[in-house]
Scaffold this motif. Structure first.
Motif, PDB file in Angstrom:
ATOM      1  N   THR A 121      12.352  -7.296   2.089  1.00  0.00           N
ATOM      2  CA  THR A 121      11.354  -6.707   2.372  1.00  0.00           C
ATOM      3  C   THR A 121      11.131  -6.292   4.022  1.00  0.00           C
ATOM      4  OG1 THR A 121      10.138  -7.884   0.845  1.00  0.00           O
ATOM      5  CG2 THR A 121       8.785  -6.594   2.617  1.00  0.00           C
ATOM      6  N   VAL A 122      11.109  -4.970   4.239  1.00  0.00           N
ATOM      7  CA  VAL A 122      10.776  -4.446   5.686  1.00  0.00           C
ATOM      8  C   VAL A 122       9.383  -4.157   5.792  1.00  0.00           C
ATOM      9  CG1 VAL A 122      11.564  -2.751   7.333  1.00  0.00           C
ATOM     10  CG2 VAL A 122      13.342  -3.674   5.563  1.00  0.00           C
ATOM     11  N   GLU A 123       8.628  -4.932   6.736  1.00  0.00           N
ATOM     12  CA  GLU A 123       7.045  -4.654   7.105  1.00  0.00           C
ATOM     13  C   GLU A 123       6.966  -4.140   8.326  1.00  0.00           C
ATOM     14  OE1 GLU A 123       3.871  -7.901   6.284  1.00  0.00           O
ATOM     15  OE2 GLU A 123       4.235  -8.149   8.469  1.00  0.00           O
ATOM     16  N   TYR A 124       6.287  -2.973   8.246  1.00  0.00           N
ATOM     17  CA  TYR A 124       5.860  -2.348   9.496  1.00  0.00           C
ATOM     18  C   TYR A 124       4.389  -2.721   9.613  1.00  0.00           C
ATOM     19  CZ  TYR A 124      10.004   0.814  10.344  1.00  0.00           C
ATOM     20  OH  TYR A 124      11.197   1.479  10.312  1.00  0.00           O
ATOM     21  N   MET A 125       4.193  -3.336  10.750  1.00  0.00           N
ATOM     22  CA  MET A 125       2.787  -3.749  11.102  1.00  0.00           C
ATOM     23  C   MET A 125       2.184  -3.070  12.466  1.00  0.00           C
ATOM     24  SD  MET A 125       0.898  -7.439  11.920  1.00  0.00           S
ATOM     25  CE  MET A 125       1.493  -7.478  13.500  1.00  0.00           C
ATOM     26  N   SER A 126       1.234  -2.030  12.277  1.00  0.00           N
ATOM     27  CA  SER A 126       0.930  -1.446  13.278  1.00  0.00           C
ATOM     28  C   SER A 126       0.129  -2.467  14.569  1.00  0.00           C
ATOM     29  CB  SER A 126      -0.278  -0.557  12.984  1.00  0.00           C
ATOM     30  OG  SER A 126      -0.866   0.284  14.084  1.00  0.00           O
ATOM     31  N   LEU A 127       0.874  -2.235  15.837  1.00  0.00           N
ATOM     32  CA  LEU A 127       0.469  -2.957  16.905  1.00  0.00           C
ATOM     33  C   LEU A 127      -1.141  -2.813  17.325  1.00  0.00           C
ATOM     34  CD1 LEU A 127       3.539  -3.489  19.017  1.00  0.00           C
ATOM     35  CD2 LEU A 127       2.479  -5.254  17.136  1.00  0.00           C
ATOM     36  N   GLU A 128      -1.425  -1.419  16.817  1.00  0.00           N
ATOM     37  CA  GLU A 128      -2.770  -0.954  17.201  1.00  0.00           C
ATOM     38  C   GLU A 128      -4.052  -1.169  16.117  1.00  0.00           C
ATOM     39  OE1 GLU A 128      -0.855   2.639  17.307  1.00  0.00           O
ATOM     40  OE2 GLU A 128       0.056   2.620  19.246  1.00  0.00           O
ATOM     41  N   THR A 129      -3.626  -0.901  14.983  1.00  0.00           N
ATOM     42  CA  THR A 129      -4.440  -1.176  13.873  1.00  0.00           C
ATOM     43  C   THR A 129      -4.541  -2.383  13.089  1.00  0.00           C
ATOM     44  OG1 THR A 129      -3.432   0.386  12.267  1.00  0.00           O
ATOM     45  CG2 THR A 129      -4.727   1.472  13.806  1.00  0.00           C
ATOM     46  N   GLY A 130      -3.337  -2.931  13.088  1.00  0.00           N
ATOM     47  CA  GLY A 130      -3.005  -4.068  12.051  1.00  0.00           C
ATOM     48  C   GLY A 130      -2.405  -3.531  10.691  1.00  0.00           C
ATOM     49  N   ARG A 131      -2.514  -2.253  10.501  1.00  0.00           N
ATOM     50  CA  ARG A 131      -2.215  -1.800   9.201  1.00  0.00           C
ATOM     51  C   ARG A 131      -0.667  -2.183   8.982  1.00  0.00           C
ATOM     52  NH1 ARG A 131      -2.772   4.290   6.666  1.00  0.00           N
ATOM     53  NH2 ARG A 131      -2.372   4.042   4.515  1.00  0.00           N
ATOM     54  N   LYS A 132      -0.327  -2.622   7.454  1.00  0.00           N
ATOM     55  CA  LYS A 132       1.116  -2.799   7.204  1.00  0.00           C
ATOM     56  C   LYS A 132       1.421  -1.922   6.089  1.00  0.00           C
ATOM     57  CE  LYS A 132       0.278  -7.970   7.919  1.00  0.00           C
ATOM     58  NZ  LYS A 132       0.132  -9.175   7.485  1.00  0.00           N
ATOM     59  N   TYR A 133       2.789  -1.629   6.533  1.00  0.00           N
ATOM     60  CA  TYR A 133       3.566  -0.740   5.407  1.00  0.00           C
ATOM     61  C   TYR A 133       4.742  -1.625   4.922  1.00  0.00           C
ATOM     62  CZ  TYR A 133       1.156   3.302   7.475  1.00  0.00           C
ATOM     63  OH  TYR A 133       0.027   3.975   8.022  1.00  0.00           O
ATOM     64  N   ASN A 134       4.835  -1.984   3.355  1.00  0.00           N
ATOM     65  CA  ASN A 134       5.939  -2.650   3.177  1.00  0.00           C
ATOM     66  C   ASN A 134       7.031  -1.838   2.391  1.00  0.00           C
ATOM     67  OD1 ASN A 134       5.165  -5.289   3.802  1.00  0.00           O
ATOM     68  ND2 ASN A 134       3.499  -5.351   2.360  1.00  0.00           N
TER      69      ASN A 134
END
Length: 337
Positions: A15-28
């Motif tokens: 799993t590669v998780e992108y977590m926005s440092l600005e909004t906290g939104r995550k994309y897996n």
């Protein structure tokens, strides 16, 4: 991007998780069989990007920019490269970094191997609980082929084979013997790696069924030597083997040892009495049993007055003209004159 381990192999199913440092939104995202991952829906911004597999974090990058230019958004997880960078930062030489990478790769491979072996063990145990011994034997045979140096794998294979043999014995006693012999071989391999009382005890059971009585006697004695705290059980098992093979004198000694190890083990007294009564002689029309026979049966009745052998014990006492002593081991009070 692409995810590769320290050996350069693709990390599949991670799993590669992108977590926005600005909004906290995550994309897996998921890596494919080539270790590749991609997404067209990640909004521009700065992200913490984490690579993980089976719930464990492998690596992460911080402050990763994602923009509108697709080509500029490529991010690769090259674990060999990252380890080399880390090594250089700590002042290690290229040779030391390579050695560290090799050790890490070896540890990773070992962890994957352990996981696979644990899965085989779980499959085998579940199969044995369901009396599906063929499946259990197959799982543990595969496990011992994967790693022949772990005693628990051979021990569990021995248990699976013993279960398979017992099931076969119900319909074909002759066909069960070679399976018991295979169980003996499996237990012996476990013992060669790590001798324990339990391994010797189960070996003794399999040897008995395989007709290797003399070897079984040695195994039970060795079990008692290795774990004196459970010697009563091991000597009881030994006594049972000797009883079933007609070795009365040896059986008597085994049950006496079982009693010495645990004076409250009721069944040992009963079977001691059974073997002693086997040495009884006839004088006229009266059966004369060796001294201590009645004591053995009465001690059983004291400990287990309603036990499974209570009635047989009373019958044995009656056969030698002895009475049931309800106050066994205690002196009866005498009336004063």
């Amino acid at each position: 991007g692409v995810a590769k381990d320290v050996q350069g192999n693709p990390i599949v199913g991670a799993t590669v998780e992108y977590m926005s440092l600005e909004t906290g939104r995550k994309y897996n995202l998921k890596t494919n069989n080539k270790g590749e991952f991609f997404s067209l829906g990640v909004a521009p911004g700065k992200y913490k990007v984490t690579l993980s597999k089976d719930g464990k974090v492998i690596y992460f990058f911080n402050n990763v920019p994602v923009g509108l230019d697709e080509d500029a958004n490529t991010l690769n997880f090259d674990m060999a490269k990252e380890q080399s960078k880390a090594a250089q930062q700590t002042g290690m030489s290229a040779e030391q970094a390579k050695k560290q990478q090799e050790e890490a790769a070896k540890a990773q491979k070992e962890n994957l191997n352990i996981k696979a072996l644990n899965e085989k063990l779980a499959t085998s145990r579940q199969a044995m609980q369901a009396a599906n011994y063929d499946q259990a034997v197959q799982a543990m045979t595969e496990a011992t082929q994967m790693d022949p140096n772990k005693d628990l794998l051979w021990f569990t294979l021995g248990d699976a084979l013993t279960g398979q043999a017992k099931k076969t014995q119900a319909t074909d006693r002759a066909a069960a013997k070679p399976i018991y012999e295979q169980a003996v071989a499996a237990y012996q391999k476990a013992i060669a790696i790590k001798p324990t009382a339990d391994y010797y005890n189960n070996l003794g059971q399999a040897q008995t069924q395989a007709g290797q009585v003399d070897e079984a006697i040695k195994s039970y004695n060795q079990a008692a030597t290795l774990d004196p705290t459970r010697a009563a059980m091991f000597y009881f098992n030994l006594g049972a083997v000797l009883t079933n093979t007609g070795k009365v004198d040896d059986a008597i000694e085994a049950f006496k040892k079982s009693i010495a190890a645990d004076p409250n083990r009721a069944d040992s007294y009963y079977w001691l009495g059974v073997n002693m009564i086997g040495k009884a002689t006839l004088k006229g029309d009266k059966m004369v049993a060796p001294e201590g026979t009645a004591d053995a049966f009465n001690k059983y009745l004291e400990l287990q007055p309603n036990g499974q052998f209570a009635q047989p014990a009373k019958d044995m006492l009656a056969s030698i003209g002895a009475s049931v002593e309800t106050t066994f081991g205690k002196k009866k009070a005498t009336k004063s004159k």
